[in-house]
Design an enzyme around this catalytic site. Structure first.
Site, mmCIF file in Angstrom:
data_model
loop_
_atom_site.group_PDB
_atom_site.id
_atom_site.type_symbol
_atom_site.label_atom_id
_atom_site.label_comp_id
_atom_site.label_asym_id
_atom_site.label_seq_id
_atom_site.Cartn_x
_atom_site.Cartn_y
_atom_site.Cartn_z
ATOM 1 N N GLY A 41 13.714 8.694 -36.668
ATOM 2 C CA GLY A 41 13.334 9.509 -35.526
ATOM 3 C C GLY A 41 14.163 9.221 -34.299
ATOM 4 N N ALA A 42 14.692 8.001 -34.194
ATOM 5 C CA ALA A 42 15.518 7.662 -33.035
ATOM 6 C C ALA A 42 16.796 8.482 -33.009
ATOM 7 C CB ALA A 42 15.840 6.168 -33.044
ATOM 8 N N GLY B 140 0.804 -1.209 0.000
ATOM 9 C CA GLY B 140 0.000 0.000 0.000
ATOM 10 C C GLY B 140 0.841 1.264 0.000
ATOM 11 N N GLY B 141 0.577 2.113 0.978
ATOM 12 C CA GLY B 141 1.299 3.381 1.062
ATOM 13 C C GLY B 141 2.787 3.195 1.238
#
Length: 536
Positions: free
Chosen positions: A426-427, A191-192
């Site tokens: 694009g890389a 959890g937390g």
């Protein structure tokens, strides 16, 4: 004339004083309380902790910090909750030890859950102690290290425990990019107790004794019917190889804490200070003659990029982040000429070094972290492009790949790019090209920078010529070579000002050292805004 120092001391001796008996009694009581607190909940609880292969909270702090440097804060604090049996059990510290100390003589703040007290669970007083030490760390401008071994919110204290976690989360976010925040997972954290580490800069985890999950195996089985062990659900290997939550994984607590010390030595104390310099004695102008043999000239042959990092870094020493996750890109802290740098490099041994979703996220986070703490970036490029396929497209490679693009474009620290062999599509742009703000770009003579590889490009550009040729295969080979010679030769990008120089691979370390020295006083002006909106 007699000097004062030569004269006999005629000042009357102060009268002998003695501490009143009632005060002495109180002092003795205080010492006894402190001794009791330091000894912990009892020998049996300590034996149970050791039987699990775990150190106690104080043993962990002792292993982490310089000897005799720890100063405890609120060691005598106890919870004030009543009901559900808590009123009969009010141990000092309330299950968390907080304070400050030194690592290599530099101040750090630390809190450590004590699993022997309420399973390290967080209640109101427990949380307030953590809030205080977090505030002190931010005010002092010093790193914050949490040693996590807690079972989450203390059920007996209800909503006040949940509110305590809220206070921790908000402080994690407020301190983000201001001071280094390091989480060390040393037990089951649910959890937390798992969310707060996820908000910090670095997560260390130890195999066999540590787990992180939002809900435990029992809840998972009750809700989904799926039977799973603690380690299968959230163990060290899960988070270091699959989820990407843990940046560092270790087999032993002491080895883990030693690496935490090493990481701290590479980071500034806060975002207003420069990273610490350490002269290793490795000459900045040391040649890298072996690089010519380590990196094949043929663009499709594999090699281990770590061998390049060995050559470039001082003494071949570096600390790799997320070593076991998204292995097609390497991220590491190192020193060049004694100054810390962040190294980002494609790894041809995995997916040929192509960028995919996980690699983009891994590198983007590392770029943001280095930029936040003023650590220069060195990007070593050998990338064939983004990984193609429906799986990547459907999972959002466009959005996730944009995270790395955003990280580089927004980074204001010194940025140096070195293209070792190939950079396609694009890389090439995303891997810190000049067009997105790299301060200086270098290439080796073997480099190929292009929209795509020569074979694919020739098939598109010369499609009609190949189809009409008497010998299509020979025509394809000839036209591919023509495209390579005209548009992909090593000096094409340099002639157009897209790279600053073509360098001898053996001079790579020296060139980087000189360039980073020149950029050390870089001042970048950014537009006024609350904050950017990165692709999430």
């Amino acid at each position: 004339m007699t000097r004062v120092n030569d004269a006999q001391d005629s000042t009357p001796a102060p009268p002998e004083t003695s501490i009143p008996q009632d005060m002495r009694s109180r002092v003795d009581q205080l010492h006894e309380k402190r001794r009791t607190v330091h000894d912990g909940p009892g020998e049996k609880a300590t034996e149970r902790q050791h039987a699990k292969g775990k150190l106690t909270a104080r043993e962990r702090i002792e292993a982490l910090l310089d000897a005799d440097s720890f100063v405890e804060v609120e060691g005598l604090r106890r919870h004030r909750a009543t009901g559900f049996g808590l009123e009969r059990n009010r141990p000092h510290t309330d299950g968390v030890i907080t304070g400050w100390g030194k690592i290599d003589d530099r101040t750090v703040f630390v809190y450590a859950h004590d699993f022997r007290v309420f399973g390290g669970s967080l209640g109101e007083s427990h949380a307030q102690k953590i809030h205080k030490i977090m505030d002190m760390a931010e005010t002092a401008g010093a790193p914050l290290i949490s040693l996590n071994d807690g079972a989450g919110a203390r059920i007996q204290e209800g909503v006040t425990a949940l509110a305590g976690y809220g206070g921790i989360f908000s402080r994690n976010v407020r301190a983000s990019g201001v001071i280094p925040q390091i989480s060390v997972m040393l037990g089951p954290c649910a959890g937390g107790a798992a969310y707060s580490p996820a908000l910090t800069d670095f997560v260390f985890i130890v195999r066999d004794i540590s787990q992180m999950f939002i809900t435990g195996p029992e809840v998972v089985e009750a809700v989904t019917g799926e039977a799973v062990t603690h380690d299968e659900l959230g163990g060290a290997d899960v988070h270091s190889t699959r989820s990407g939550v843990a940046a560092f994984v270790h087999d032993d607590e002491r080895e883990c804490l030693e690496d935490v010390r090493y990481l701290v030595s590479l980071l500034p104390s806060n975002n207003q200070e420069t990273p610490p310099v350490s002269d290793s004695g490795d000459p900045a102008d040391r040649r890298n003659d072996s690089l010519t043999e380590l990196v094949p000239a043929e663009p499709n042959r594999s090699y281990d990029m770590r061998a390049v990092l060995d050559e470039v870094a001082d003494d071949g020493d570096y600390l790799e982040v997320h070593q076991h996750w998204a292995n097609n890109v390497l991220c590491a802290f190192a020193r060049i000429d004694g100054h810390p740098v962040g190294l980002i490099a494609n790894q041809p041994q995995t997916l040929a070094g192509a960028l995919d979703i996980n690699a983009s996220e891994k590198a983007a986070r590392f770029v943001h972290t280095c930029d936040a703490f003023g650590i220069p970036l060195v990007t070593l490029v050998d990338v064939p492009g983004f990984l193609p396929g429906t799986d990547q497209e459907h999972q959002g490679i466009i959005r996730h790949g944009a995270k790395l693009l955003y990280a580089y474009c927004s980074a204001s620290v010194p940025r140096v790019q070195v293209i070792l062999r190939k950079a396609y599509g694009g890389a090439y742009i995303v891997m810190d090209s000049r067009s997105i703000g790299a301060d200086v770009s270098f290439t080796w003579p073997s480099n190929e920078i292009a929209v795509m590889g020569a074979d694919g490009a020739a098939n598109i550009v010369f499609r009609k010529e190949i189809a009409a040729a008497e010998d299509p295969e020979q025509a394809r080979a000839d036209l591919t070579e023509q495209y390579r010679e005209e548009l992909m030769h090593p000096y094409y990008a340099a002639e157009r000002g897209l790279v600053d120089d073509v360098i001898d691979p053996a001079e790579t370390r020296h060139v980087l050292a000189r360039t980073l020295e020149m950029l050390r006083r870089k001042k970048a002006s950014l537009p006024h805004r609350r904050h950017g909106i990165p692709p999430m």
